[in-house]
Design an enzyme around this catalytic site. Structure first.
Site, short mmCIF file in Angstrom:
data_model
loop_
_atom_site.label_atom_id
_atom_site.label_comp_id
_atom_site.label_asym_id
_atom_site.label_seq_id
_atom_site.Cartn_x
_atom_site.Cartn_y
_atom_site.Cartn_z
N ASP A 46 44.95 40.27 47.13
CA ASP A 46 44.00 41.37 47.29
C ASP A 46 43.18 41.06 48.54
O ASP A 46 42.35 40.16 48.55
CB ASP A 46 43.11 41.45 46.04
CG ASP A 46 42.02 42.52 46.17
OD1 ASP A 46 41.91 43.16 47.22
OD2 ASP A 46 41.28 42.69 45.18
N TRP A 102 36.32 40.60 41.25
CA TRP A 102 37.53 41.41 41.41
C TRP A 102 38.76 40.70 40.88
O TRP A 102 39.66 41.34 40.31
CB TRP A 102 37.68 41.80 42.89
CG TRP A 102 36.45 42.48 43.39
CD1 TRP A 102 35.59 42.05 44.36
CD2 TRP A 102 35.89 43.70 42.89
NE1 TRP A 102 34.54 42.92 44.50
CE2 TRP A 102 34.69 43.95 43.62
CE3 TRP A 102 36.27 44.62 41.90
CZ2 TRP A 102 33.89 45.05 43.38
CZ3 TRP A 102 35.47 45.72 41.67
CH2 TRP A 102 34.30 45.93 42.40
N LYS A 156 36.69 49.11 53.00
CA LYS A 156 36.01 47.90 53.46
C LYS A 156 36.20 47.68 54.96
O LYS A 156 35.30 47.23 55.65
CB LYS A 156 36.53 46.68 52.70
CG LYS A 156 36.30 46.72 51.21
CD LYS A 156 34.84 46.64 50.84
CE LYS A 156 34.65 46.51 49.35
NZ LYS A 156 33.23 46.49 48.95
#
Length: 353
Positions: free
Chosen positions: A166, A99, A190
């Site tokens: 993030d 990511w 998530k």
């Protein structure tokens, strides 16, 4: 039978949240479903305001110059949006996995990006340490938790420049001084709710400093001025996120859930380390409390192990295709009993082998 859901995302949600959300789909406001009421109506405006308020409250950021937004496009859109709003000349990025690699790729479209450190040489199985962050950067970007590789930043660097993080896969899971971050973003799927919305928490005074023109949909200031209602918001994901945040508050907040998450992580990692049939992927000091990654030492046992955990009602245990092996994702709503069920299967495999 409700399965033990170790899926990396979309994630498990609290049963009470699921029940209330399902009721709202049928009837939320005097015979109208939640998903058919106007997003400009007072019932939904109240939901949005409550969700934004709860996010700041739980993070300890109320009254400290931060705004919470619920936007669309997932964390992947934030890779681009962060750069559009904050990048003027150069920024520093910590590369700890897939990511962050993608975030770097998107930011490079707009200007110079410097990779301050990377763990790619080790297959991203650790978090780099001892790197330097230049104060000439417009901002520093990091990823707090890496779902694919099972690593997690246990501490964050001290810097005088804006820090962007993030937190898609460990938001609201552990106590931190969140004031050290100037912008946090996290996909809801998530640890907060269903896919479809992304939480952004931004300190207002870092905005408005780039010279480029920013498209309206990508401008944080416009979304702040419109109270996260610039365009039609994702009504259902915001509502479920609000319910989940309220559930967390009622439990005692982040401090309370952190204790449960530590118990779950301790249990699974103890089994991984003591059971000779398994091996952890991430280095011990950087292991994630959200995503435990591990492999079988003897691949000949794979068929047997897979049959056993499926028989035990366990779901979502397969590792990411880029790593292989197994991944037990233990988000806030996963119970300790589910982890115990997995550990029992692992122990039973050892007894049979």
């Amino acid at each position: 039978m409700k399965k033990h859901n170790f899926s990396a995302g979309p994630c498990i949600l609290p049963k009470s949240v699921m029940l209330k959300a399902s009721e709202a789909v049928l009837n939320y406001d005097e015979g109208l479903s939640l998903i058919e009421i106007s997003h400009r109506s007072k019932p939904f405006v109240d939901i949005m305001e409550r969700a934004r308020s709860l996010a700041l409250e739980l993070l300890g950021l109320e009254g400290k110059g931060y705004k919470a937004l619920f936007l669309q496009g997932g964390a992947s859109t934030q890779f681009l949006m962060v750069a559009l709003n904050l990048l003027e000349k150069r920024a520093g990025y910590l590369n700890t996995g897939t990511w962050s690699t993608k975030a770097i790729k998107e930011a490079k479209i707009y200007d110079d990006i410097y990779e301050v450190a990377s763990s790619e040489s080790g297959g991203f199985n650790y978090i780099p340490k001892g790197y330097e962050i230049s104060e000439e950067y417009d901002y520093f970007h990091c990823t707090s938790n890496n779902t694919i590789y099972g690593t997690q930043m246990k501490s964050f660097p001290s810097t005088n420049i804006p820090m962007v993080c993030d937190m898609s896969s460990d938001i609201f899971s552990r106590t931190l001084d969140f004031t050290q971050f100037d912008l946090i973003y996290a996909g809801a799927q998530k640890n907060m709710g269903p896919a479809g919305t992304t939480l952004v928490v931004v300190k207002e005074d870092i905005l408005g400093k780039v010279s480029r023109k920013i498209p309206s949909m990508m401008d944080y200031k416009i979304h702040i001025n419109k109270s996260s209602m610039f365009n039609t918001p994702p009504v259902f994901p915001v509502y479920v996120s609000m319910l989940t945040l309220q559930w967390l508050k009622d439990l005692g907040g982040i401090k309370a859930i952190e204790k449960e998450n530590e118990k779950k992580a301790s249990l699974i990692y103890s089994e991984i380390d003591l059971n000779p049939l398994f091996k952890g992927y991430a280095v011990k000091e950087d292991r994630s409390n959200m995503n435990a990654t591990f492999t079988l030492e003897n691949e000949n046992l794979k068929e047997t192990f897979d049959a056993m955990w499926k028989e035990a009602g366990i779901n979502g245990l397969n590792g990411h295709r880029s790593v292989g092996g197994y991944r037990a994702s233990m988000y806030n709503a996963l119970s300790l009993d589910s982890v115990k069920a997995l550990v029992e299967v692992m122990s039973e495999l050892e007894r049979k082998a």
